[in-house]
Design an enzyme around this catalytic site. Structure first.
Site, PDB file in Angstrom:
ATOM      1  N   HIS A 202       0.852  -1.189   0.000  1.00 35.24           N
ATOM      2  CA  HIS A 202       0.000   0.000   0.000  1.00 35.24           C
ATOM      3  C   HIS A 202       0.887   1.238   0.000  1.00 35.24           C
ATOM      4  O   HIS A 202       2.118   1.146   0.116  1.00 35.24           O
ATOM      5  CB  HIS A 202      -0.973  -0.006   1.179  1.00 35.24           C
ATOM      6  CG  HIS A 202      -0.328   0.068   2.532  1.00 35.24           C
ATOM      7  ND1 HIS A 202       0.459  -0.936   3.045  1.00 35.24           N
ATOM      8  CD2 HIS A 202      -0.371   1.034   3.500  1.00 35.24           C
ATOM      9  CE1 HIS A 202       0.876  -0.597   4.255  1.00 35.24           C
ATOM     10  NE2 HIS A 202       0.393   0.598   4.542  1.00 35.24           N
TER      11      HIS A 202
ATOM     12  N   HIS B   1      -7.327  -2.349   5.632  1.00 39.28           N
ATOM     13  CA  HIS B   1      -6.558  -1.236   6.195  1.00 39.28           C
ATOM     14  C   HIS B   1      -7.351   0.054   5.966  1.00 39.28           C
ATOM     15  O   HIS B   1      -8.476   0.022   5.451  1.00 39.28           O
ATOM     16  CB  HIS B   1      -5.178  -1.194   5.541  1.00 39.28           C
ATOM     17  CG  HIS B   1      -4.182  -0.346   6.254  1.00 39.28           C
ATOM     18  ND1 HIS B   1      -4.108  -0.269   7.628  1.00 39.28           N
ATOM     19  CD2 HIS B   1      -3.198   0.482   5.772  1.00 39.28           C
ATOM     20  CE1 HIS B   1      -3.132   0.550   7.966  1.00 39.28           C
ATOM     21  NE2 HIS B   1      -2.569   1.015   6.857  1.00 39.28           N
TER      22      HIS B   1
ATOM     23  N   ASP C 161       5.577   4.744   5.192  1.00 39.93           N
ATOM     24  CA  ASP C 161       6.508   3.801   5.808  1.00 39.93           C
ATOM     25  C   ASP C 161       6.666   2.520   5.005  1.00 39.93           C
ATOM     26  O   ASP C 161       7.432   1.632   5.393  1.00 39.93           O
ATOM     27  CB  ASP C 161       6.093   3.481   7.254  1.00 39.93           C
ATOM     28  CG  ASP C 161       4.693   2.901   7.375  1.00 39.93           C
ATOM     29  OD1 ASP C 161       3.829   3.265   6.562  1.00 39.93           O
ATOM     30  OD2 ASP C 161       4.463   2.089   8.301  1.00 39.93           O
TER      31      ASP C 161
ATOM     32  N   HIS D 183       1.174   3.979   1.986  1.00 36.71           N
ATOM     33  CA  HIS D 183       1.604   4.746   3.149  1.00 36.71           C
ATOM     34  C   HIS D 183       3.124   4.906   3.114  1.00 36.71           C
ATOM     35  O   HIS D 183       3.850   4.006   2.662  1.00 36.71           O
ATOM     36  CB  HIS D 183       1.172   4.053   4.443  1.00 36.71           C
ATOM     37  CG  HIS D 183      -0.228   4.399   4.851  1.00 36.71           C
ATOM     38  ND1 HIS D 183      -0.983   3.612   5.709  1.00 36.71           N
ATOM     39  CD2 HIS D 183      -1.023   5.471   4.534  1.00 36.71           C
ATOM     40  CE1 HIS D 183      -2.170   4.171   5.889  1.00 36.71           C
ATOM     41  NE2 HIS D 183      -2.213   5.285   5.185  1.00 36.71           N
TER      42      HIS D 183
ATOM     43  N   HIS E 190       6.311  -5.394  11.601  1.00 34.60           N
ATOM     44  CA  HIS E 190       5.569  -4.135  11.706  1.00 34.60           C
ATOM     45  C   HIS E 190       5.206  -3.885  13.178  1.00 34.60           C
ATOM     46  O   HIS E 190       4.046  -3.673  13.530  1.00 34.60           O
ATOM     47  CB  HIS E 190       4.319  -4.174  10.822  1.00 34.60           C
ATOM     48  CG  HIS E 190       3.839  -2.810  10.405  1.00 34.60           C
ATOM     49  ND1 HIS E 190       2.874  -2.128  11.098  1.00 34.60           N
ATOM     50  CD2 HIS E 190       4.198  -2.016   9.373  1.00 34.60           C
ATOM     51  CE1 HIS E 190       2.633  -0.973  10.510  1.00 34.60           C
ATOM     52  NE2 HIS E 190       3.432  -0.873   9.451  1.00 34.60           N
TER      53      HIS E 190
END
Length: 313
Positions: A63, A140, A67, A65, A269
């Site tokens: 995805h 998410h 990070d 994001h 994570h």
């Protein structure tokens, strides 16, 4: 096959953990490396390993994001400086291509190799004679995918002595038998591959999940997998926060592995709220649900060889 964890933290880098990046080392299988996510400073993490950026053949992004993607521009540029010439294929959600191309253009970055982009949707995103990769959406706060990597069945070992005893001469015919083809000798006799080869071996299954709260698709992707990599941003005591942020707890990750009848679970994570002294408790909570659970630290390596799983660190 090996999994090499380059970054195992959540949200932002900490002193203990960098942001998300996992290298799937397929050096024996195809001489290349696949990267799953590429958080900030992934190329710095690579400097502390034996991984060569030019060996990276594919990058799968779960995805968009930061990070999970902020390390891409630097890695792509360094791969070019380090002699990368082979095509790199990047898989990810809609918008990834435009972001990368805009970043490279605005920074005047010129690459020495072409990039193929594959916009991921549910289903098979890659397949060749060796491997198939399936993607499914997770749960998410933005579009996020999990990936299931399946190695196709491996041909059984050629029983050379048995083939020779049946009159097969040394040379190309042995190779054909090894590849599963029947052959006809000069005498007219047919030698069947199945009679001179060991049984076909089952390939590996590795599931790498992006950020997600507990969901059915995670279980589907993890079904009977040899290894499942699942996020564990929260723990049992902070479960009330997990779903609202689109994340999972260590116990929920263990539940996915248990319900999927997976063989091994690796948690990553990990939130920076958890200090090194907390890791043993995180592991204990997860193992109470799924005993074959491990927590990855940065640079941790796990090997799967002949269906035998080993933590190399």
């Amino acid at each position: 096959m090996e999994l090499h964890f380059l970054g195992t933290g959540a949200g932002m880098p900490s002193k203990e953990r960098n942001t998300s990046a996992i290298a799937l080392k397929l050096l024996e299988e195809r001489g290349t490396i696949w990267l799953f996510d590429c958080g900030e400073a992934t190329q710095h993490q690579i400097l502390h390993t034996s991984i060569k950026p030019r060996k990276i053949e594919k990058i799968f992004i779960t995805h968009l994001h930061g990070d999970h993607v902020f390390g891409l521009p630097g890695l792509l540029s360094s791969r070019s400086f380090l002699g990368g010439e082979d095509t790199l294929t990047i898989y990810g959600p809609a918008g990834l291509k435009s972001w990368i191309e805009a970043t490279l253009a605005l920074t005047g970055t010129h690459l020495t190799y072409p990039i193929d982009y594959v916009e991921v949707t549910e289903g098979i995103v890659f397949e060749d004679e060796q491997l198939v990769v399936r993607a499914m959406p997770l749960a998410h706060v933005i579009t996020c995918y999990g990936y299931r990597i399946e190695q196709k069945p491996l041909l059984g070992e050629l029983l050379v002595e048995k083939a020779l005893a049946l009159g097969v001469p040394k040379g190309p015919l042995l190779g054909k038998l090894k590849q599963g083809h029947d052959v006809v000798l000069e005498t007219g006799e047919t030698i069947y591959s199945a009679n001179v080869t060991a049984p076909v071996k089952e390939g590996f299954v590795v599931t790498i999940l992006g950020d997600t709260k507990l969901c059915d698709n995670a279980i589907r992707l993890a079904e009977k997998a040899d290894i499942v990599v699942h996020e564990a941003t929260f723990d049992a005591e902070t479960a009330h926060l997990a779903a609202s942020y689109g994340h999972a707890t260590n116990v929920e990750a263990a539940t996915v592995a248990k319900e999927a009848h997976a063989k091994n679970l690796i948690l990553n994570h990990i939130s920076a709220r958890f200090l090194p002294n907390d890791i043993a408790k995180l592991l204990q909570q997860a193992r109470a649900v799924f005993p074959s659970t491990y927590i990855a630290n940065d640079y941790a390596q796990f090997e799967l060889r002949n269906k035998e799983f080993k933590h190399l660190e």
